[in-house]
Scaffold this active site. Structure first.
Site, short mmCIF file in Angstrom:
data_model
loop_
_atom_site.label_atom_id
_atom_site.label_comp_id
_atom_site.label_asym_id
_atom_site.label_seq_id
_atom_site.Cartn_x
_atom_site.Cartn_y
_atom_site.Cartn_z
N GLY A 8 0.83 -1.21 0.00
CA GLY A 8 0.00 0.00 0.00
C GLY A 8 0.86 1.26 0.00
O GLY A 8 0.46 2.30 0.52
N ALA A 10 1.66 3.30 -2.28
CA ALA A 10 1.36 4.39 -3.21
C ALA A 10 0.44 5.46 -2.63
O ALA A 10 0.26 6.51 -3.23
CB ALA A 10 0.75 3.82 -4.49
N GLY A 12 -1.84 7.13 1.11
CA GLY A 12 -2.24 7.14 2.52
C GLY A 12 -1.14 6.80 3.51
O GLY A 12 -0.02 7.29 3.41
N ASP A 32 2.25 -2.20 -4.58
CA ASP A 32 0.92 -1.59 -4.74
C ASP A 32 0.41 -1.90 -6.14
O ASP A 32 1.11 -2.52 -6.96
CB ASP A 32 1.00 -0.07 -4.50
CG ASP A 32 -0.32 0.49 -3.95
OD1 ASP A 32 -1.37 0.27 -4.59
OD2 ASP A 32 -0.31 1.13 -2.89
N ASP A 41 -1.26 -7.26 -7.59
CA ASP A 41 -2.64 -7.20 -7.12
C ASP A 41 -2.80 -8.19 -5.96
O ASP A 41 -2.81 -9.41 -6.17
CB ASP A 41 -3.59 -7.55 -8.28
CG ASP A 41 -5.05 -7.47 -7.84
OD1 ASP A 41 -5.31 -7.19 -6.65
OD2 ASP A 41 -5.93 -7.69 -8.71
N LEU A 42 -2.94 -7.64 -4.77
CA LEU A 42 -3.01 -8.50 -3.59
C LEU A 42 -4.39 -9.10 -3.36
O LEU A 42 -4.62 -9.78 -2.36
CB LEU A 42 -2.57 -7.71 -2.35
CG LEU A 42 -1.16 -7.10 -2.42
CD1 LEU A 42 -0.83 -6.35 -1.12
CD2 LEU A 42 -0.11 -8.17 -2.69
N TYR A 155 -15.34 -5.67 6.40
CA TYR A 155 -14.20 -4.83 6.76
C TYR A 155 -13.81 -5.08 8.22
O TYR A 155 -12.65 -5.40 8.51
CB TYR A 155 -14.55 -3.35 6.54
CG TYR A 155 -13.37 -2.45 6.80
CD1 TYR A 155 -12.35 -2.32 5.86
CD2 TYR A 155 -13.24 -1.75 8.00
CE1 TYR A 155 -11.25 -1.51 6.10
CE2 TYR A 155 -12.14 -0.94 8.25
CZ TYR A 155 -11.15 -0.82 7.29
OH TYR A 155 -10.04 -0.04 7.54
N LYS A 159 -10.47 -7.15 9.85
CA LYS A 159 -9.53 -6.52 10.78
C LYS A 159 -9.47 -7.29 12.11
O LYS A 159 -8.42 -7.36 12.75
CB LYS A 159 -9.91 -5.05 11.01
CG LYS A 159 -9.83 -4.19 9.73
CD LYS A 159 -8.43 -4.15 9.14
CE LYS A 159 -8.30 -3.16 7.99
NZ LYS A 159 -6.93 -3.09 7.45
P1 NAI Z 1 -5.40 4.35 0.98
O1 NAI Z 1 -6.54 4.02 0.09
O2 NAI Z 1 -4.88 5.75 0.98
O3 NAI Z 1 -4.17 3.36 0.67
C1 NAI Z 1 -4.37 1.98 0.51
C2 NAI Z 1 -3.39 1.47 -0.53
O4 NAI Z 1 -3.63 0.07 -0.69
C3 NAI Z 1 -3.59 2.13 -1.92
O5 NAI Z 1 -2.38 2.62 -2.43
C4 NAI Z 1 -4.14 1.00 -2.76
O6 NAI Z 1 -3.77 1.06 -4.13
C5 NAI Z 1 -3.53 -0.22 -2.06
N1 NAI Z 1 -4.31 -1.41 -2.43
C6 NAI Z 1 -5.65 -1.57 -2.38
N2 NAI Z 1 -6.01 -2.73 -2.93
C7 NAI Z 1 -4.85 -3.32 -3.35
C8 NAI Z 1 -4.58 -4.53 -4.03
N3 NAI Z 1 -5.56 -5.36 -4.44
N4 NAI Z 1 -3.30 -4.84 -4.30
C9 NAI Z 1 -2.30 -3.98 -3.94
N5 NAI Z 1 -2.51 -2.83 -3.30
C10 NAI Z 1 -3.78 -2.49 -3.02
O7 NAI Z 1 -5.86 3.91 2.44
P2 NAI Z 1 -5.27 4.15 3.91
O8 NAI Z 1 -6.30 4.85 4.66
O9 NAI Z 1 -3.90 4.65 3.89
O10 NAI Z 1 -5.30 2.65 4.42
C11 NAI Z 1 -4.15 1.93 4.83
C12 NAI Z 1 -4.61 0.84 5.77
O11 NAI Z 1 -5.16 1.45 6.93
C13 NAI Z 1 -5.70 -0.08 5.21
O12 NAI Z 1 -5.41 -1.40 5.60
C14 NAI Z 1 -6.96 0.41 5.91
O13 NAI Z 1 -7.91 -0.61 6.05
C15 NAI Z 1 -6.38 0.84 7.25
N6 NAI Z 1 -7.21 1.79 7.98
C16 NAI Z 1 -7.54 3.01 7.44
C17 NAI Z 1 -8.29 3.90 8.17
C18 NAI Z 1 -8.63 5.26 7.66
O14 NAI Z 1 -9.50 5.92 8.27
N7 NAI Z 1 -8.01 5.75 6.59
C19 NAI Z 1 -8.78 3.55 9.52
C20 NAI Z 1 -8.33 2.29 10.01
C21 NAI Z 1 -7.58 1.44 9.25
#
Ligand code: NAI
Length: 285
Positions: A8, A10, A12, A32, A41-42, A155, A159
């Protein structure tokens, strides 16, 4: 300086962790769907296997640590996908990387879980059990019975399962005994593209904004990146199987009295048996 794998990377929080590791002089192998050293693709087993292999080839069989941040939010219609990425996208990769992490002798791993694991009520236990047993189809079937609620439950369920997997594995000889420190970070609502997508959907935005956050507002992804770096540092040498909540107080608000909790009398025998089996395991042969 070390070599770290970051899924991930790329966007957040994963991107924050990758940028901060690079700024500190480490080498990062990002994984990513795009804009990463390893594009994989995970959400599919072959994608995870190829991604894991590519990282092992890039690091030469030795990793100083990993951040597992790839994930997708409670997207409508994505029940199966959520389980694949959020649970198997962690477990399959870490199982493949364990020998490379052990090769470093002092590796640290941060799995990004969520406070959804403890603050979403009525997540079906059977779905969590099925996931932990690797029975994806059964977990999906159980969750789909919930109709429009399925993605949110998937979801939270993903988790819960990934947090439990971390706690179960972290203490085993193959992990703790190999010098690997495996822990989870449980963020609350953090202002990343994942949350922005939810806030752009009126129904989901209402739910996010109605959710109690005692300190108010949303979390900052950069601060979560700092937590990850701390959990990858030498300061985490004695941190093992912990789930660290950085959620503005939501978990404490809902569950102040749920934990810490003494072992109930009905579980005392099981507790003593675990003590005995640990003593046996630790005895020098
Ligand atoms: P984000 O959407 O900014 O980043 C997630 C990254 O995962 C993206 O770059 C995306 O391309 C990658 N990704 C998604 N599906 C994929 C796949 N099939 N193969 C490879 N890469 C893939 O999201 P964020 O918020 O940074 O999330 C990071 C982690 O934090 C996630 O596990 C999310 O569940 C967790 N999280 C996020 C919260 C929030 O409020 N943003 C709250 C609690 C947990």
């Amino acid at each position: 300086m070390g070599v770290y794998a970051v899924t991930g990377s790329a966007s957040g929080m994963g991107r924050q962790a990758a940028d901060k590791l690079r700024a500190a002089g480490h080498t990062v192998i990002g994984i990513d769907l795009r804009d990463a050293e390893v594009v994989a693709d995970l959400s599919t087993a072959p994608g995870r296997a190829a991604g894991a292999e590519a990282v092992l080839a890039a690091c030469g069989g030795r990793l100083d640590g990993a951040v597992l941040a790839a994930g997708i939010g409670p997207t409508p219609g994505a029940t199966g996908l959520i389980l694949q990425v959020n649970y198997f996208g962690v477990v399959d990769l870490l199982e493949a990387w364990r020998p490379a992490l052990a090769a470093s002798g002092a590796a640290k791993v941060v799995v990004v879980a969520s406070n959804s694991a403890t603050t979403v009520p009525a997540v079906p236990r059977s779905a969590v059990r099925a996931l932990l047993a690797g029975k994806t189809a059964k977990a999906v079937r159980r969750l789909r019975l919930l109709g429009p609620g399925a993605p949110s439950m998937a979801y939270a369920g993903s988790k819960i399962a990934v947090s439990r997997w971390v706690r179960r594995q972290a203490v085993q000889p193959a992990w703790a005994g190999a010098g690997i420190r495996l822990n989870a970070l449980a963020p609350g609502a953090i202002l990343t593209p994942l949350l922005e997508k939810q806030l752009a959907t009126p129904g989901q935005a209402r739910a996010v904004n109605a959710f109690p956050v005692p300190v108010g507002g949303y979390g900052d992804p950069g601060q979560l990146g700092d937590w990850m770096l701390f959990m990858l540092s030498g300061a985490a040498e004695f941190l093992c199987g912990s789930v660290i909540f950085v959620d503005g107080g939501s978990d404490a608000y809902f569950r102040a009295d749920d934990w810490p909790r003494a072992v109930p009398a009905r579980r005392a025998v099981g507790y003593l048996l675990r003590m005995r089996s640990f003593a046996k395991r630790s005895k020098p042969s």
